[in-house]
Write a protein that holds these residues in place. Sequence first.
Motif, PDB file in Angstrom:
ATOM      1  N   VAL A 233       0.867  -1.174   0.000  1.00 48.45           N
ATOM      2  CA  VAL A 233       0.000   0.000   0.000  1.00 48.45           C
ATOM      3  C   VAL A 233       0.909   1.230   0.000  1.00 48.45           C
ATOM      4  O   VAL A 233       1.635   1.466   0.965  1.00 48.45           O
ATOM      5  N   TYR A 234       0.891   1.956  -1.091  1.00 47.49           N
ATOM      6  CA  TYR A 234       1.698   3.168  -1.164  1.00 47.49           C
ATOM      7  C   TYR A 234       0.906   4.361  -0.635  1.00 47.49           C
ATOM      8  O   TYR A 234      -0.242   4.584  -1.038  1.00 47.49           O
ATOM      9  N   CYS A 235       1.511   5.115   0.264  1.00 50.56           N
ATOM     10  CA  CYS A 235       0.861   6.299   0.815  1.00 50.56           C
ATOM     11  C   CYS A 235       1.713   7.529   0.532  1.00 50.56           C
ATOM     12  O   CYS A 235       2.903   7.432   0.266  1.00 50.56           O
ATOM     13  N   LEU A 236       1.065   8.672   0.665  1.00 48.31           N
ATOM     14  CA  LEU A 236       1.709   9.918   0.255  1.00 48.31           C
ATOM     15  C   LEU A 236       2.764  10.403   1.238  1.00 48.31           C
ATOM     16  O   LEU A 236       3.756  10.993   0.853  1.00 48.31           O
ATOM     17  N   HIS A 259       9.217   3.788   5.675  1.00 46.24           N
ATOM     18  CA  HIS A 259       9.422   5.110   5.078  1.00 46.24           C
ATOM     19  C   HIS A 259      10.765   5.666   5.491  1.00 46.24           C
ATOM     20  O   HIS A 259      11.448   5.115   6.363  1.00 46.24           O
ATOM     21  N   ALA A 260      11.123   6.776   4.870  1.00 49.70           N
ATOM     22  CA  ALA A 260      12.474   7.303   5.047  1.00 49.70           C
ATOM     23  C   ALA A 260      12.722   7.810   6.465  1.00 49.70           C
ATOM     24  O   ALA A 260      13.863   8.019   6.866  1.00 49.70           O
ATOM     25  N   GLY A 261      11.663   7.998   7.245  1.00 51.66           N
ATOM     26  CA  GLY A 261      11.860   8.498   8.596  1.00 51.66           C
ATOM     27  C   GLY A 261      12.271   7.426   9.601  1.00 51.66           C
ATOM     28  O   GLY A 261      12.616   7.739  10.738  1.00 51.66           O
ATOM     29  N   THR A 285       5.991   4.664   1.794  1.00 49.33           N
ATOM     30  CA  THR A 285       6.095   5.825   0.926  1.00 49.33           C
ATOM     31  C   THR A 285       6.854   5.358  -0.297  1.00 49.33           C
ATOM     32  O   THR A 285       7.237   4.203  -0.399  1.00 49.33           O
ATOM     33  N   ILE A 286       7.094   6.280  -1.214  1.00 46.81           N
ATOM     34  CA  ILE A 286       7.783   5.865  -2.432  1.00 46.81           C
ATOM     35  C   ILE A 286       9.170   5.316  -2.154  1.00 46.81           C
ATOM     36  O   ILE A 286       9.748   4.665  -2.987  1.00 46.81           O
TER      37      ILE A 286
END
Length: 700
Positions: A233-236, A259-261, A285-286
Amino acid sequence: MDCREILRRYYGYSSFRKGQEEIIASALEKRDSLVLMPTGGGKSLCFQIPALAMPGCAIVVSPLIALMNDQVAALKANGISAEAVHSNQDETVNRDNLYRASIGDVKLLYISPERLTAEFERIRAHIPVSLVAIDEAHCISQWGHDFRPVYTSLSVIKEAMPDVPVMALTATADRLTRADIAGALGLRDPFVWVGSFDRPNLSLTVLADPGKKQRLRVIEAFVRKYRLDSGIVYCLSRKKTEDMHKSLLDMGIKSVCYHAGLSPADREAAQKAFVNGEAQVVCATIAFGMGIDKSNIRWVVHNNLPGNIESYYQEIGRAGRDGMPAETLMFYNYGDVIMRRNFVEDSGQREINGEKLDFMQRYAEASVCRRRILLSYFSEETVTDCGNCDNCRNPRKRFDGTILAQKALSAVIRINAREAMNTVIDILRASNRADIIRKGYHQIKTYGAGRDLGAREWHNYLLQMVQLGLFEVAYDDNLHLRPTPLGMKVVKGLQRVELATFEPQEPWMNKRKGSEMKDPVRQLSPEERLMEQLKRVRMELAKKENIAPYMVFADTSLDDMVRKRPLDIDAFREINGAGVLKTVKYGKSFISIIRKFETGKAGMPAGTSQKETLMLFEAGMEADQIAAIKDVSVPTVYSHLAQWAEEGKEIDFRRLVTVEELDTVCSVFSKDPDNAYEILKTRYSIPNHIIRIARLEASI
Ligand code: ADP
Ligand code: ZN
């Protein structure tokens, strides 16, 4: 070795895919090449096979460490010597790998662009480079969506080693970027292969955002439908990713978040759980997916609108890499468009990113075949509709929507175009929300004029009206709807409007209630039961070796097993993806499941171990390697081969005994045949298994 033989022996594949043979041939001719193929198209083989066929070591530049390690592990699983050099592993390992490449122990050396640049002189001086492959080559282009400055320094390769063929590979389809790559790398008269970007196995669906609850239900339906497989599931944003992840956990779905965080350790753990199949869903995320080579991703959901077609296509492309059917679904709402517009405003390249977003939005709103839109974006011609997108599956009926449009337009005009879509819908549907009353909207003439339609219907029709150019959306002013000159003509009755009938067409839900799932838990067919067992074995084998399940076998291979039901090792060798090494290492585990399934008994046929030995020997492995792989002693390997020779199989004895050994055995036997064994053993230290082979060779 001939390339087809390499393909069969190491990879267990029987034929090349379109383009692979030509690309490989150009590398063998030492010609540069530029390879454009979609994700999953089979790019890796294009440089791996020439690397195996040519003397020396191929250098593979790859920007993603996770991807590098995966590819190296997958190559090793096929018995190919590959190593990686990057900053995420111990320096002594890096040194060692570089050294081994210099002495010809490594056929493929994966390296990060930073490292290659830093160590370039040393590599050039010490490693016999056969070929340089540059993966994700679009990263060199400033026009691309994934520019990496360090890639620009790769131009040094061609300058310093003009005779070494360079193969640039990418799945990027946008033309500006493509044109850039060859120039930036300094390729000379490259062979250019542009594969079709069509991925007919991916179904495409875009759904007007039905709200959070329904979105979760749709995702749940995917999880249930593909309970042995996984999805993304990709999210913004990071926050949305975490929210989604929590909601899925609450529903009892095994999900991880990426995600990157997150810290590198957390990210790695998440990726690992996903690749291993412990997590069924990754919310990401992407930043996720570039390094993922997992082949059994069966569905991808875009919770939010992607920023451009390239990213969208790459992201949905993570599904179905094995070529089997996979589903993709995107939720679309206007809120995302605003968010994305803001990103674009803040980005360095406003104009180009703005255009890319426009195209993405047009795709999302389209009512014609979506695949044709995608392919035309990638400059591919198509003449027929695909039949595997929502618009093809449910071609929408049309009706005269002039009156609806007039109602909406007149509502907007009466409130001086000072509201966004949702409020306009509320006015049309006579909501008595406090702010509507406060602003006096309940007193305008069109208040309640669209009461007969649901909010989702209105949303859909208003989107269509925007697409048709009756309204424009003020992106710079809170997304207020404004009538256009064309809209004004409609209000005045000078222009008719045709709309596509709104149908809630999602197959996951009942039409009206919209909440219940059609097909909850159904019985598994025999094929599915067998598949489930094979997947379990695969998981166990992967755990034992600490590799990802798909590296043991991809789903296509398991699928082939279900189809062909191999009952012995020879039949297993015909399975797609079963190279020699995997056949020997894993064949028995799968065959015994299949035998049990077919005959009720799990045992293996007699002679299996001997056959395995022969396969490995014929694939060029030495006796000690064979013994190590099969976990038997070297004399056992010799004994197997002697049995084959006695049965008339031609065995290359020179690989098993030295000339001296042969001479000694012959002369001792000719002098004292009765005591020969004893003499050879005590005086010459030649063990029985060597004697046996030597006698076979000398026919004594
Ligand atoms: P890409 O790098 O283009 O994304 P890969 O090289 O990872 O694609 O290939 C995708 C999948 O297709 C892999 O599982 C690979 O083993 C498989 N594959 C590639 N070439 C062939 C072939 N000739 N026959 C069968 N399978 C293939
Ligand atoms: Zn279509």
